[in-house]
Design a protein around this motif. Structure first.
Motif, PDB file in Angstrom:
ATOM      1  N   HIS A   1      -8.850  23.244  -1.532  1.00  0.00           N
ATOM      2  CA  HIS A   1      -8.906  23.326  -0.136  1.00  0.00           C
ATOM      3  C   HIS A   1      -8.964  24.734   0.285  1.00  0.00           C
ATOM      4  N   HIS A   2      -9.771  24.879   1.409  1.00  0.00           N
ATOM      5  CA  HIS A   2     -10.114  26.397   1.785  1.00  0.00           C
ATOM      6  C   HIS A   2      -8.550  26.975   2.146  1.00  0.00           C
ATOM      7  N   PRO A   3      -8.318  28.121   1.746  1.00  0.00           N
ATOM      8  CA  PRO A   3      -9.404  29.269   1.184  1.00  0.00           C
ATOM      9  C   PRO A   3      -9.465  29.327  -0.213  1.00  0.00           C
ATOM     10  N   TYR A   4      -9.279  28.174  -1.031  1.00  0.00           N
ATOM     11  CA  TYR A   4      -9.250  27.860  -2.459  1.00  0.00           C
ATOM     12  C   TYR A   4      -8.591  28.826  -3.263  1.00  0.00           C
ATOM     13  N   LEU A   5      -7.226  28.819  -2.915  1.00  0.00           N
ATOM     14  CA  LEU A   5      -6.436  29.714  -3.892  1.00  0.00           C
ATOM     15  C   LEU A   5      -6.160  29.068  -5.189  1.00  0.00           C
TER      16      LEU A   5
ATOM     17  N   ASP B   1       8.027  27.044  -6.511  1.00  0.00           N
ATOM     18  CA  ASP B   1       6.956  27.897  -6.176  1.00  0.00           C
ATOM     19  C   ASP B   1       5.912  27.906  -7.260  1.00  0.00           C
ATOM     20  N   ASP B   2       6.171  27.669  -8.378  1.00  0.00           N
ATOM     21  CA  ASP B   2       5.283  27.701  -9.346  1.00  0.00           C
ATOM     22  C   ASP B   2       4.233  26.433  -9.289  1.00  0.00           C
ATOM     23  N   LYS B   3       4.673  25.447  -8.518  1.00  0.00           N
ATOM     24  CA  LYS B   3       3.941  24.233  -8.508  1.00  0.00           C
ATOM     25  C   LYS B   3       3.235  24.052  -7.164  1.00  0.00           C
ATOM     26  N   VAL B   4       3.422  25.087  -6.179  1.00  0.00           N
ATOM     27  CA  VAL B   4       2.828  25.055  -4.749  1.00  0.00           C
ATOM     28  C   VAL B   4       1.841  25.958  -4.666  1.00  0.00           C
ATOM     29  N   ILE B   5       0.555  25.920  -3.901  1.00  0.00           N
ATOM     30  CA  ILE B   5      -0.159  27.159  -3.550  1.00  0.00           C
ATOM     31  C   ILE B   5      -1.133  26.596  -2.438  1.00  0.00           C
ATOM     32  N   GLY B   6      -1.544  27.438  -1.797  1.00  0.00           N
ATOM     33  CA  GLY B   6      -2.081  26.917  -0.404  1.00  0.00           C
ATOM     34  C   GLY B   6      -1.478  25.932   0.569  1.00  0.00           C
ATOM     35  N   TYR B   7      -1.755  24.975   0.893  1.00  0.00           N
ATOM     36  CA  TYR B   7      -1.227  23.785   1.708  1.00  0.00           C
ATOM     37  C   TYR B   7      -0.209  23.011   1.022  1.00  0.00           C
ATOM     38  N   GLY B   8       0.001  22.961  -0.338  1.00  0.00           N
ATOM     39  CA  GLY B   8       0.976  22.249  -0.748  1.00  0.00           C
ATOM     40  C   GLY B   8       1.107  22.294  -2.254  1.00  0.00           C
ATOM     41  N   LEU B   9       1.559  21.065  -2.728  1.00  0.00           N
ATOM     42  CA  LEU B   9       1.574  20.598  -3.983  1.00  0.00           C
ATOM     43  C   LEU B   9       0.381  20.820  -4.821  1.00  0.00           C
ATOM     44  N   LYS B  10       0.231  21.513  -5.897  1.00  0.00           N
ATOM     45  CA  LYS B  10      -0.724  21.500  -6.891  1.00  0.00           C
ATOM     46  C   LYS B  10      -1.228  20.280  -7.752  1.00  0.00           C
ATOM     47  N   ASP B  11      -2.622  20.229  -7.586  1.00  0.00           N
ATOM     48  CA  ASP B  11      -2.924  18.551  -8.226  1.00  0.00           C
ATOM     49  C   ASP B  11      -2.524  18.172  -9.337  1.00  0.00           C
TER      50      ASP B  11
ATOM     51  N   SER C   1       0.899  -1.440   0.034  1.00  0.00           N
ATOM     52  CA  SER C   1       0.012  -0.034  -0.073  1.00  0.00           C
ATOM     53  C   SER C   1       0.862   1.352   0.089  1.00  0.00           C
ATOM     54  N   SER C   2       0.250   2.337  -0.435  1.00  0.00           N
ATOM     55  CA  SER C   2       1.184   3.629  -0.510  1.00  0.00           C
ATOM     56  C   SER C   2       0.105   4.548  -0.561  1.00  0.00           C
ATOM     57  N   VAL C   3       0.333   5.667   0.128  1.00  0.00           N
ATOM     58  CA  VAL C   3      -0.352   6.938   0.128  1.00  0.00           C
ATOM     59  C   VAL C   3       0.542   8.012  -0.360  1.00  0.00           C
ATOM     60  N   PHE C   4       0.008   8.963  -1.134  1.00  0.00           N
ATOM     61  CA  PHE C   4       0.645   9.979  -1.941  1.00  0.00           C
ATOM     62  C   PHE C   4      -0.056  11.375  -1.640  1.00  0.00           C
ATOM     63  N   HIS C   5       0.599  12.354  -1.051  1.00  0.00           N
ATOM     64  CA  HIS C   5       0.154  13.538  -0.740  1.00  0.00           C
ATOM     65  C   HIS C   5       1.108  14.587  -0.598  1.00  0.00           C
ATOM     66  N   GLY C   6       0.630  15.662  -1.163  1.00  0.00           N
ATOM     67  CA  GLY C   6       1.751  16.762  -1.281  1.00  0.00           C
ATOM     68  C   GLY C   6       1.993  17.828  -0.355  1.00  0.00           C
ATOM     69  N   ASP C   7       1.690  17.396   0.845  1.00  0.00           N
ATOM     70  CA  ASP C   7       2.015  18.094   2.031  1.00  0.00           C
ATOM     71  C   ASP C   7       3.183  17.671   3.098  1.00  0.00           C
ATOM     72  N   SER C   8       3.275  18.372   4.152  1.00  0.00           N
ATOM     73  CA  SER C   8       4.412  17.812   4.843  1.00  0.00           C
ATOM     74  C   SER C   8       3.853  16.665   5.707  1.00  0.00           C
ATOM     75  N   LYS C   9       4.639  15.632   5.813  1.00  0.00           N
ATOM     76  CA  LYS C   9       4.475  14.311   6.344  1.00  0.00           C
ATOM     77  C   LYS C   9       3.923  14.542   7.633  1.00  0.00           C
TER      78      LYS C   9
END
Ligand code: GP9
Ligand code: MN
Length: 687
Positions: A415-419, A377-387, A342-350
């Motif tokens: 994710h809120h605030p939907y930047l 920088d151009d790949k990140v917004i709000g909480y983390g990595l852009k989808d 199993s694996s989890v993928f998530h572009g935020d801090s672990k």
């Protein structure tokens, strides 16, 4: 001045200022606390003061010269705690918690490399202690041997407590429910400081261990009887149909069902997701009456529920406060029953939601957190990595994974605030004058596009056909604070009942070889997903403690419990304690039937709470061959290690590498890793 410096109070002041300055310098230079505004910076500056005054203040109760000794000891202990965190952080990008200290598995990986984490310049972090000792030697002769008037230490400690309250008040203004919701260790250190964090952590652990100690093995019997009784037999035609297939579970952040087929400015907001429901109804089954069951733990609650079929806790996030519990979660079940990785993928801090800890209890083999991705920088917004880059970069890893696998991909941009960057917005915002609600549609569109791209990539990689694909919304995206904007969008008043109705989130399932049913109106909740999946794979869910029931079962239970005790059934609802006719939305008087549903919901939630609070699954053995999950078997403390483990486990042979879209995978880096592992292996063979 000289008199003051050489007095006890002068010595206390020097010690306090030194530890304060040192803490602040370390916060800025050693930790990556992601300071976003002036208030946060101000809090960072002042947050060591309260604990410094309280701890050092205790020394002032001592008699005579002992004050100095105690101050030096307390100062050194505080320094040691801080420095231990510095070293730990250099390796783990995380702070030390009590469980980490007691679980040597976490430290094991640190132990061997501790030397590489310490640099000679760290000596400067002990300079203040040397200064203190010098000042003490110089001034102690003239200190009186009397005890100070009690008023002084009491005032100083009271001042510390007062400053802490102001600090906490300001922190809560910037980050509501900071302590209640138990977000992230980084947040608590950022807002309240490393020392207060340690106290908070100790209290949390005390509470948890008390609850745990009070429980015993008999407690699980009541729970087992209940879940056993509730169990719904699988539809024999579907039992085991997906055996051996990959499971790709996609977490649609903050996605509420009302978005589906919703038109804004005459345009579909999420045309791709709509197409799964409409044009691809022969592939997908879409549950239009599926509800999220999350509370303060939000995403973490959704993850917990959807991997364990337990409910989250009424307060805080079980991911954090019950992060050391025993679980019998989907990743572990799939692994033990059928050998899935199993694996989890998530572009935020672990460390967000304590994922790096709890995933080891759930049995997640690989955790690809933000450290794995290109976070320019151009790949990140709000909480983390852009989808979009998130899905793109995840593809090569998916492709290289041994099959069948269970992959959980968690999106983040919606994710809120939907930047959203202007050039990436492909639909105009809504016009309610509530800016986050207005943008909600733009980030939903972005998520929709990212998903379309991901589906195309899955098809191209040949992974689409052979995988069970599940999409789900984790929780609401528009909170009750935005009912004015919501009522404008829907052209009707948002009553509590209507707001509860909006807690529907989508659930869509595609099963290879099984015709989709299109839109179905079964009532269901997030707890139902695990047993459903298990049955599709031919695993008997009855063996496990699970509160949900198989969605495809004829006996599926359509009573959906909200975490606050409210509920929905096909016919009725209870919202904020008031009963409604679900079809008309009219209030109805309490009656026996409704009261008994209410009692059932309360009972079920309380049993689930018992499981988490008493850590009851440690007393439960689901199957004959069940091996309790051991966190020591999982390593994702550090990015390097994860990549190595990943490659060690699954050597990419050349052909496989060729097949992978190389644009998004830094092959050189991987090859280097591979070579160094081979060197290592070679060396150990020679030894
Ligand atoms: C954080 C992300 C968001 O990593 O999953 O969590 P939420 O704020 O939705 O709980
Ligand atoms: Mn979420």
């Amino acid at each position: 001045m000289r008199n003051f410096v050489s007095s006890k109070m002068g010595f206390f002041t020097i010690a306090a200022v030194l530890i304060w300055l040192k803490s602040y310098v370390i916060y800025l230079t050693e930790f990556n606390l992601d300071i976003q505004n002036m208030l946060q910076h101000f809090l960072l500056l002042i947050n060591p003061i309260s604990s410094t005054l309280v701890f050092l203040g205790i020394a002032l109760f001592a008699r005579g010269r002992r004050v100095g000794g105690y101050i030096i000891v307390i100062h050194s202990l505080m320094s040691l705690l801080l420095y231990a965190n510095v070293v730990f952080y250099r390796f783990n990008s995380d702070f030390i918690t009590l469980p980490v200290l007691t679980q040597t598995g976490n430290f094991g990986s640190l132990g061997s490399s501790i030397a590489s984490l310490v640099t000679w310049t760290d000596i400067f972090y002990s300079l203040d202690i040397l200064i203190l000792i010098a000042v003490f030697i110089w001034s102690r002769q003239i200190w009186s041997s009397e005890r100070m008037k009690l008023r002084r230490p009491v005032t100083i400690i009271a001042l510390g407590v007062l400053i802490f309250s102001i600090n906490l008040g300001l922190a809560e203004a910037d980050r509501p429910q900071l302590l209640k919701r138990t977000f992230d260790r980084n947040y608590i250190v950022k807002y309240l400081g490393a020392y207060n964090f340690t106290i908070y952590d100790a209290l949390q652990n005390l509470k948890t261990s008390t609850e745990r100690v009070l429980a015993d093995s008999n407690d699980i019997t009541e729970v087992q009887n209940y879940t056993d009784n509730k169990y719904a037999e699988p539809d024999p035609e579907l039992f085991g149909v997906a055996k051996g297939k990959n499971i790709i579970k996609i977490h649609l952040e903050s996605f509420q069902s009302f978005l589906i087929d919703y038109k804004l400015h005459g345009e579909e907001v999420t045309p791709f997701i709509n197409s799964l429901v409409n044009e691809h109804a022969d592939e997908f089954t879409y549950y239009e009456n599926f509800f999220h069951q999350t509370e303060q733990g939000k995403t973490a609650d959704a993850e917990l529920i959807m991997d364990t079929s337990l409910y989250g806790l009424p307060q805080g996030s079980a991911f954090v406060t019950k992060g050391k519990n025993t679980y019998q979660a989907l990743p572990a079940i799939l692994n033990q029953e059928q050998g899935y990785k199993s694996s989890v993928f998530h572009g935020d801090s672990k460390s967000f939601w304590n994922r790096d800890e709890i995933y080891k209890q759930l049995g997640v083999d690989y955790f690809f957190d933000e450290a794995y991705y290109d976070m320019s920088d151009d790949k990140v917004i709000g909480y983390g990595l852009k989808d979009k880059p998130f899905f793109k970069e995840s593809m090569p890893i998916l492709e290289s994974m041994e099959q069948p696998f269970y992959a959980h991909l968690m999106t983040l941009t919606h994710h809120h605030p939907y930047l959203i960057d202007e050039e990436e917005a492909t639909i105009d915002p809504a016009e309610t004058n509530d800016s986050s609600v207005d943008r909600y549609f733009q980030t939903a569109r972005y998520l929709d596009e990212s998903l379309e791209q991901f589906f195309n990539d899955l098809k191209e990689a040949g992974l689409y056909e052979d995988s069970v694909i599940i999409l789900y919304g984790d929780h609401y995206g528009i909170s009750e604070n935005h009912t004015r904007a919501l009522s404008e969008l829907f052209g009707e008043e948002i009553t509590p009942f209507k707001y509860a109705e909006l807690q529907r989130v989508p659930l869509m399932i595609k099963i290879p070889g099984v015709e989709g049913k299109g839109t179905v109106s079964e009532y269901a909740g997030q707890v139902d997903v695990v047993p459903t999946l298990l049955h599709l794979l031919g695993i008997k869910a009855q063996d496990y403690i699970q509160f949900g029931t198989d969605l495809f079962s004829k006996e599926h239970n359509g009573l959906v419990a909200f975490r606050n005790g409210d509920f929905f059934t096909e016919d009725y609802a209870m919202v904020k304690g008031v009963f409604y006719d679900n079809k008309t939305g009219e209030e109805i008087e309490p009656n026996e039937e409704l009261e008994s549903i209410k009692a059932k919901v309360e009972h079920e939630l309380s049993l689930s709470d018992k499981v988490l609070q008493g850590d009851l699954l440690r007393f439960y053995t689901p199957t004959e061959n069940w091996e309790p999950v051991n966190h020591k078997d999982y390593f994702y403390d550090d990015n390097q290690l994860t990549i190595s483990q990943f490659l060690k486990d699954k050597w990419l042979d050349e052909e496989e590498e060729e097949a992978i879209d190389s644009d998004y995978l830094d092959k050189d880096a991987l090859n280097q890793q591979k070579n160094s592992i081979m060197d290592e292996n070679q060396k150990s063979n020679e030894d």
